[in-house]
Design a protein around this motif. Structure first.
Motif, PDB file in Angstrom:
ATOM      1  N   LEU A 197       0.834  -1.199   0.000  1.00 41.87           N
ATOM      2  CA  LEU A 197       0.000   0.000   0.000  1.00 41.87           C
ATOM      3  C   LEU A 197       0.874   1.256   0.000  1.00 41.87           C
ATOM      4  N   GLY A 198       1.927   1.254   0.812  1.00 41.25           N
ATOM      5  CA  GLY A 198       2.828   2.397   0.869  1.00 41.25           C
ATOM      6  C   GLY A 198       3.516   2.652  -0.456  1.00 41.25           C
ATOM      7  N   VAL A 199       3.940   1.582  -1.109  1.00 43.99           N
ATOM      8  CA  VAL A 199       4.596   1.734  -2.416  1.00 43.99           C
ATOM      9  C   VAL A 199       3.612   2.286  -3.436  1.00 43.99           C
ATOM     10  N   LEU A 200       2.395   1.762  -3.432  1.00 45.66           N
ATOM     11  CA  LEU A 200       1.403   2.247  -4.407  1.00 45.66           C
ATOM     12  C   LEU A 200       0.980   3.679  -4.123  1.00 45.66           C
ATOM     13  N   VAL A 201       0.844   4.027  -2.855  1.00 45.99           N
ATOM     14  CA  VAL A 201       0.464   5.405  -2.528  1.00 45.99           C
ATOM     15  C   VAL A 201       1.602   6.349  -2.895  1.00 45.99           C
ATOM     16  N   GLY A 202       2.845   5.897  -2.686  1.00 41.23           N
ATOM     17  CA  GLY A 202       3.995   6.718  -3.047  1.00 41.23           C
ATOM     18  C   GLY A 202       4.074   6.970  -4.545  1.00 41.23           C
ATOM     19  N   THR A 203       3.691   5.974  -5.307  1.00 36.91           N
ATOM     20  CA  THR A 203       3.731   6.144  -6.766  1.00 36.91           C
ATOM     21  C   THR A 203       2.443   6.763  -7.306  1.00 36.91           C
ATOM     22  N   VAL A 245      -8.951   0.291  -5.310  1.00 38.48           N
ATOM     23  CA  VAL A 245     -10.075  -0.649  -5.213  1.00 38.48           C
ATOM     24  C   VAL A 245      -9.563  -2.072  -5.051  1.00 38.48           C
ATOM     25  N   ALA A 246      -8.524  -2.440  -5.786  1.00 39.75           N
ATOM     26  CA  ALA A 246      -7.966  -3.793  -5.682  1.00 39.75           C
ATOM     27  C   ALA A 246      -7.421  -4.056  -4.279  1.00 39.75           C
ATOM     28  N   ILE A 247      -6.701  -3.106  -3.718  1.00 36.24           N
ATOM     29  CA  ILE A 247      -6.157  -3.276  -2.368  1.00 36.24           C
ATOM     30  C   ILE A 247      -7.282  -3.332  -1.347  1.00 36.24           C
ATOM     31  N   SER A 248      -8.297  -2.503  -1.512  1.00 34.21           N
ATOM     32  CA  SER A 248      -9.429  -2.508  -0.588  1.00 34.21           C
ATOM     33  C   SER A 248     -10.153  -3.845  -0.612  1.00 34.21           C
ATOM     34  N   LEU A 276     -10.513  -6.453   2.443  1.00 31.63           N
ATOM     35  CA  LEU A 276     -11.856  -6.857   2.856  1.00 31.63           C
ATOM     36  C   LEU A 276     -11.971  -8.379   2.910  1.00 31.63           C
ATOM     37  N   VAL A 277     -11.440  -9.059   1.898  1.00 36.30           N
ATOM     38  CA  VAL A 277     -11.453 -10.523   1.895  1.00 36.30           C
ATOM     39  C   VAL A 277     -10.662 -11.052   3.089  1.00 36.30           C
ATOM     40  N   PHE A 278      -9.513 -10.462   3.378  1.00 32.82           N
ATOM     41  CA  PHE A 278      -8.708 -10.873   4.524  1.00 32.82           C
ATOM     42  C   PHE A 278      -9.493 -10.690   5.818  1.00 32.82           C
ATOM     43  N   PHE A 279     -10.166  -9.554   5.964  1.00 30.92           N
ATOM     44  CA  PHE A 279     -10.951  -9.273   7.164  1.00 30.92           C
ATOM     45  C   PHE A 279     -12.068 -10.300   7.345  1.00 30.92           C
ATOM     46  N   ILE A 280     -12.775 -10.612   6.267  1.00 28.72           N
ATOM     47  CA  ILE A 280     -13.879 -11.573   6.346  1.00 28.72           C
ATOM     48  C   ILE A 280     -13.357 -12.953   6.715  1.00 28.72           C
ATOM     49  N   ARG A 281     -12.245 -13.381   6.112  1.00 27.37           N
ATOM     50  CA  ARG A 281     -11.666 -14.690   6.428  1.00 27.37           C
ATOM     51  C   ARG A 281     -11.239 -14.762   7.887  1.00 27.37           C
ATOM     52  N   GLU A 282     -10.626 -13.706   8.385  1.00 30.40           N
ATOM     53  CA  GLU A 282     -10.181 -13.697   9.779  1.00 30.40           C
ATOM     54  C   GLU A 282     -11.379 -13.717  10.729  1.00 30.40           C
TER      55      GLU A 282
END
Length: 62
Positions: A16-22, A36-39, A43-49
């Motif tokens: 995320l930091g690299v993408l925001v920097g670029t 959107v892809a990172i979000s 979100l998928v990670f949050f739901i799985r956890e």
């Protein structure tokens, strides 16, 4: 297991930091698509956890 989760989160934040920097150098549509892809990924990670912790807590109460 918790160590793997932490490493995953560090990798996600690093990406995320690299993408925001670029983002300042990318066209707006590309930046929006990346955001959107990172979000969606987070979100998928949050739901799985959440499911994993819910299943784990149900097993303990039985």
């Amino acid at each position: 297991m918790e160590r793997q989760i932490m490493l995953f989160l560090v990798a996600a934040l690093l990406l995320l930091g690299v993408l925001v920097g670029t983002a300042a150098h990318l066209p707006v549509p590309v930046t929006i698509i990346a955001a959107v892809a990172i979000s969606c990924w987070l979100l998928v990670f949050f739901i799985r956890e959440r499911r994993h912790r819910t299943d784990k807590s149900e097993g303990v109460s039985r």
